[in-house]
Design a protein around this motif. Structure first.
Motif, PDB file in Angstrom:
ATOM      1  N   ARG A 199      -5.488   1.090   6.495  1.00 13.33           N
ATOM      2  CA  ARG A 199      -4.050   0.806   6.442  1.00 13.33           C
ATOM      3  C   ARG A 199      -3.239   2.057   6.142  1.00 13.33           C
ATOM      4  O   ARG A 199      -2.187   2.294   6.759  1.00 13.33           O
ATOM      5  CB  ARG A 199      -3.802  -0.257   5.386  1.00 13.33           C
ATOM      6  N   GLN A 200      -3.699   2.891   5.235  1.00 15.71           N
ATOM      7  CA  GLN A 200      -2.995   4.119   4.894  1.00 15.71           C
ATOM      8  C   GLN A 200      -2.988   5.102   6.058  1.00 15.71           C
ATOM      9  O   GLN A 200      -2.008   5.811   6.285  1.00 15.71           O
ATOM     10  CB  GLN A 200      -3.626   4.756   3.655  1.00 15.71           C
ATOM     11  N   ARG A 201      -4.078   5.161   6.818  1.00 18.86           N
ATOM     12  CA  ARG A 201      -4.116   6.050   7.979  1.00 18.86           C
ATOM     13  C   ARG A 201      -3.133   5.572   9.055  1.00 18.86           C
ATOM     14  O   ARG A 201      -2.466   6.348   9.713  1.00 18.86           O
ATOM     15  CB  ARG A 201      -5.523   6.082   8.582  1.00 18.86           C
ATOM     16  N   LEU A 202      -3.059   4.242   9.255  1.00 18.79           N
ATOM     17  CA  LEU A 202      -2.172   3.700  10.272  1.00 18.79           C
ATOM     18  C   LEU A 202      -0.710   3.860   9.880  1.00 18.79           C
ATOM     19  O   LEU A 202       0.159   4.035  10.736  1.00 18.79           O
ATOM     20  CB  LEU A 202      -2.494   2.222  10.517  1.00 18.79           C
TER      21      LEU A 202
ATOM     22  N   TYR B  25      -7.153  -6.699  10.724  1.00 20.83           N
ATOM     23  CA  TYR B  25      -6.416  -7.198   9.561  1.00 20.83           C
ATOM     24  C   TYR B  25      -5.570  -6.092   8.928  1.00 20.83           C
ATOM     25  O   TYR B  25      -4.404  -6.303   8.591  1.00 20.83           O
ATOM     26  CB  TYR B  25      -7.382  -7.751   8.510  1.00 20.83           C
ATOM     27  N   ALA B  26      -6.183  -4.910   8.762  1.00 21.08           N
ATOM     28  CA  ALA B  26      -5.462  -3.803   8.148  1.00 21.08           C
ATOM     29  C   ALA B  26      -4.281  -3.365   9.001  1.00 21.08           C
ATOM     30  O   ALA B  26      -3.222  -3.001   8.481  1.00 21.08           O
ATOM     31  CB  ALA B  26      -6.411  -2.628   7.923  1.00 21.08           C
ATOM     32  N   SER B  27      -4.452  -3.410  10.312  1.00 18.71           N
ATOM     33  CA  SER B  27      -3.372  -3.020  11.213  1.00 18.71           C
ATOM     34  C   SER B  27      -2.167  -3.933  11.055  1.00 18.71           C
ATOM     35  O   SER B  27      -1.020  -3.483  11.052  1.00 18.71           O
ATOM     36  CB  SER B  27      -3.859  -3.056  12.667  1.00 18.71           C
ATOM     37  N   ALA B  28      -2.435  -5.222  10.933  1.00 18.72           N
ATOM     38  CA  ALA B  28      -1.343  -6.181  10.789  1.00 18.72           C
ATOM     39  C   ALA B  28      -0.580  -5.979   9.490  1.00 18.72           C
ATOM     40  O   ALA B  28       0.622  -6.267   9.413  1.00 18.72           O
ATOM     41  CB  ALA B  28      -1.887  -7.610  10.857  1.00 18.72           C
ATOM     42  N   LEU B  29      -1.265  -5.475   8.465  1.00 19.15           N
ATOM     43  CA  LEU B  29      -0.626  -5.252   7.177  1.00 19.15           C
ATOM     44  C   LEU B  29       0.035  -3.878   7.080  1.00 19.15           C
ATOM     45  O   LEU B  29       0.748  -3.601   6.120  1.00 19.15           O
ATOM     46  CB  LEU B  29      -1.653  -5.399   6.049  1.00 19.15           C
ATOM     47  N   SER B  30      -0.236  -3.014   8.051  1.00 18.74           N
ATOM     48  CA  SER B  30       0.331  -1.669   8.034  1.00 18.74           C
ATOM     49  C   SER B  30       1.673  -1.659   8.756  1.00 18.74           C
ATOM     50  O   SER B  30       2.186  -2.688   9.176  1.00 18.74           O
ATOM     51  CB  SER B  30      -0.635  -0.692   8.713  1.00 18.74           C
TER      52      SER B  30
ATOM     53  N   ALA C 145      -2.108  10.239   2.079  1.00 17.80           N
ATOM     54  CA  ALA C 145      -1.912   8.830   2.408  1.00 17.80           C
ATOM     55  C   ALA C 145      -0.665   8.300   1.740  1.00 17.80           C
ATOM     56  O   ALA C 145      -0.269   8.735   0.654  1.00 17.80           O
ATOM     57  CB  ALA C 145      -3.123   8.014   1.951  1.00 17.80           C
ATOM     58  N   LEU C 146      -0.007   7.359   2.395  1.00 22.18           N
ATOM     59  CA  LEU C 146       1.148   6.714   1.811  1.00 22.18           C
ATOM     60  C   LEU C 146       0.712   5.772   0.682  1.00 22.18           C
ATOM     61  O   LEU C 146      -0.389   5.211   0.732  1.00 22.18           O
ATOM     62  CB  LEU C 146       1.886   5.897   2.872  1.00 22.18           C
ATOM     63  N   PRO C 147       1.516   5.599  -0.329  1.00 22.13           N
ATOM     64  CA  PRO C 147       1.167   4.648  -1.377  1.00 22.13           C
ATOM     65  C   PRO C 147       0.985   3.256  -0.802  1.00 22.13           C
ATOM     66  O   PRO C 147       1.728   2.847   0.079  1.00 22.13           O
ATOM     67  CB  PRO C 147       2.390   4.701  -2.322  1.00 22.13           C
ATOM     68  N   ALA C 148      -0.025   2.541  -1.291  1.00 20.83           N
ATOM     69  CA  ALA C 148      -0.279   1.189  -0.801  1.00 20.83           C
ATOM     70  C   ALA C 148       0.842   0.270  -1.232  1.00 20.83           C
ATOM     71  O   ALA C 148       1.317   0.330  -2.370  1.00 20.83           O
ATOM     72  CB  ALA C 148      -1.615   0.675  -1.346  1.00 20.83           C
ATOM     73  N   THR C 149       1.270  -0.567  -0.310  1.00 20.28           N
ATOM     74  CA  THR C 149       2.326  -1.525  -0.619  1.00 20.28           C
ATOM     75  C   THR C 149       1.712  -2.861  -0.953  1.00 20.28           C
ATOM     76  O   THR C 149       0.577  -3.153  -0.567  1.00 20.28           O
ATOM     77  CB  THR C 149       3.281  -1.685   0.586  1.00 20.28           C
ATOM     78  N   ALA C 150       2.440  -3.673  -1.635  1.00 23.00           N
ATOM     79  CA  ALA C 150       1.925  -5.003  -2.024  1.00 23.00           C
ATOM     80  C   ALA C 150       1.780  -5.883  -0.816  1.00 23.00           C
ATOM     81  O   ALA C 150       2.651  -5.933   0.037  1.00 23.00           O
ATOM     82  CB  ALA C 150       2.875  -5.638  -3.027  1.00 23.00           C
ATOM     83  N   ASP C 151       0.675  -6.599  -0.736  1.00 19.37           N
ATOM     84  CA  ASP C 151       0.460  -7.534   0.366  1.00 19.37           C
ATOM     85  C   ASP C 151       1.378  -8.714   0.212  1.00 19.37           C
ATOM     86  O   ASP C 151       1.636  -9.182  -0.882  1.00 19.37           O
ATOM     87  CB  ASP C 151      -0.988  -8.019   0.386  1.00 19.37           C
ATOM     88  N   GLU C 152       1.822  -9.219   1.343  1.00 25.06           N
ATOM     89  CA  GLU C 152       2.690 -10.373   1.311  1.00 25.06           C
ATOM     90  C   GLU C 152       1.889 -11.624   1.075  1.00 25.06           C
ATOM     91  O   GLU C 152       0.780 -11.724   1.481  1.00 25.06           O
ATOM     92  CB  GLU C 152       3.459 -10.486   2.634  1.00 25.06           C
TER      93      GLU C 152
END
Length: 218
Positions: A118-121, A145-150, A211-218
């Motif tokens: 997710r961070q790479r995307l 799954y990670a792509s959809a959350l990125s 990498a960008l900071p991880a955001t909270a999952d919805e």
């Protein structure tokens, strides 16, 4: 029993079935199976694509279907159908996670893998997508799954998926096709190995920036 365990059990059954088919049946038997599939007309490829698209939304390995595409439909048609089924699965997974949120993704994939992907995307959508799809070690479902959350958009996601899976798919399908004729060509493995090396290089390039900071999952 959870959905993940059911999917894993189903994948095991499919893998055993395909391996048994390739190891214990003669080339003539495989050819008879392909002839029967061709006699089914358009229903066979349509059902194959739908089945692959629905099953590999879960963590079931898509390689099983890639091999089967070569065995059942031959080289060119097998590649087209395997890529079509992969694209369908990727699209369904993308919008499913968008709809259900991160809870679904966390339940059915390794969180550490998803976080890294997710961070790479988030940094480099198309480049990272193509590169990571080329690497066989990156799980197909976790990538979806990670792509959809990125922050990646659907168009580069789907394009990157098709471009990334194509080299490895061609190599595996051709091996499946050759198995029907009883004369598999080991050189076809070079396609998958080369694509994996190219993908690793691209992934390293995509990972160079912080990498960008991880955001909270919805």
């Amino acid at each position: 029993m959870s959905w993940g365990r059911i999917a894993a059990a189903g994948a095991g059954v499919l893998v055993v079935a395909v391996v048994a088919l390739l190891l214990f049946r003669t080339g003539t038997d495989l050819l008879d199976i392909r002839t029967a599939v061709q006699a089914a007309g358009l229903w066979a490829p349509l059902l194959f694509v739908l089945l692959q698209g629905m099953v590999t939304v879960t963590p079931v390995p898509r390689t099983v279907f890639t091999v089967a595409a070569g065995v059942l439909f031959g080289g060119i048609a097998g590649v087209v159908l395997a890529v079509a089924g992969t694209s369908l699965a990727a699209s369904v997974a993308f919008f499913l996670v968008k709809l259900l949120g991160g809870r679904f993704a966390r339940k059915h994939a390794d969180h550490r893998v998803m976080t890294w992907v997710r961070q790479r995307l988030d940094r480099r959508g198309l480049l990272a997508m193509v590169s990571l799809r080329l690497i066989p070690a990156v799980p197909f479902s976790a990538m979806n799954y990670a792509s959809a959350l990125s922050g990646v958009r659907f168009a580069p996601y789907l394009l990157g998926t098709v471009l990334g899976v194509l080299p490895g798919t061609i190599g595996i399908v051709i091996l499946g096709d050759a198995a029907v004729g009883g004369n598999p060509h080991p050189a076809m493995l070079l396609v998958s190995v080369t694509s994996g090396l190219v993908g690793l290089t691209g992934a390293l390039i995509a990972a160079r920036r912080p990498a960008l900071p991880a955001t909270a999952d919805e």
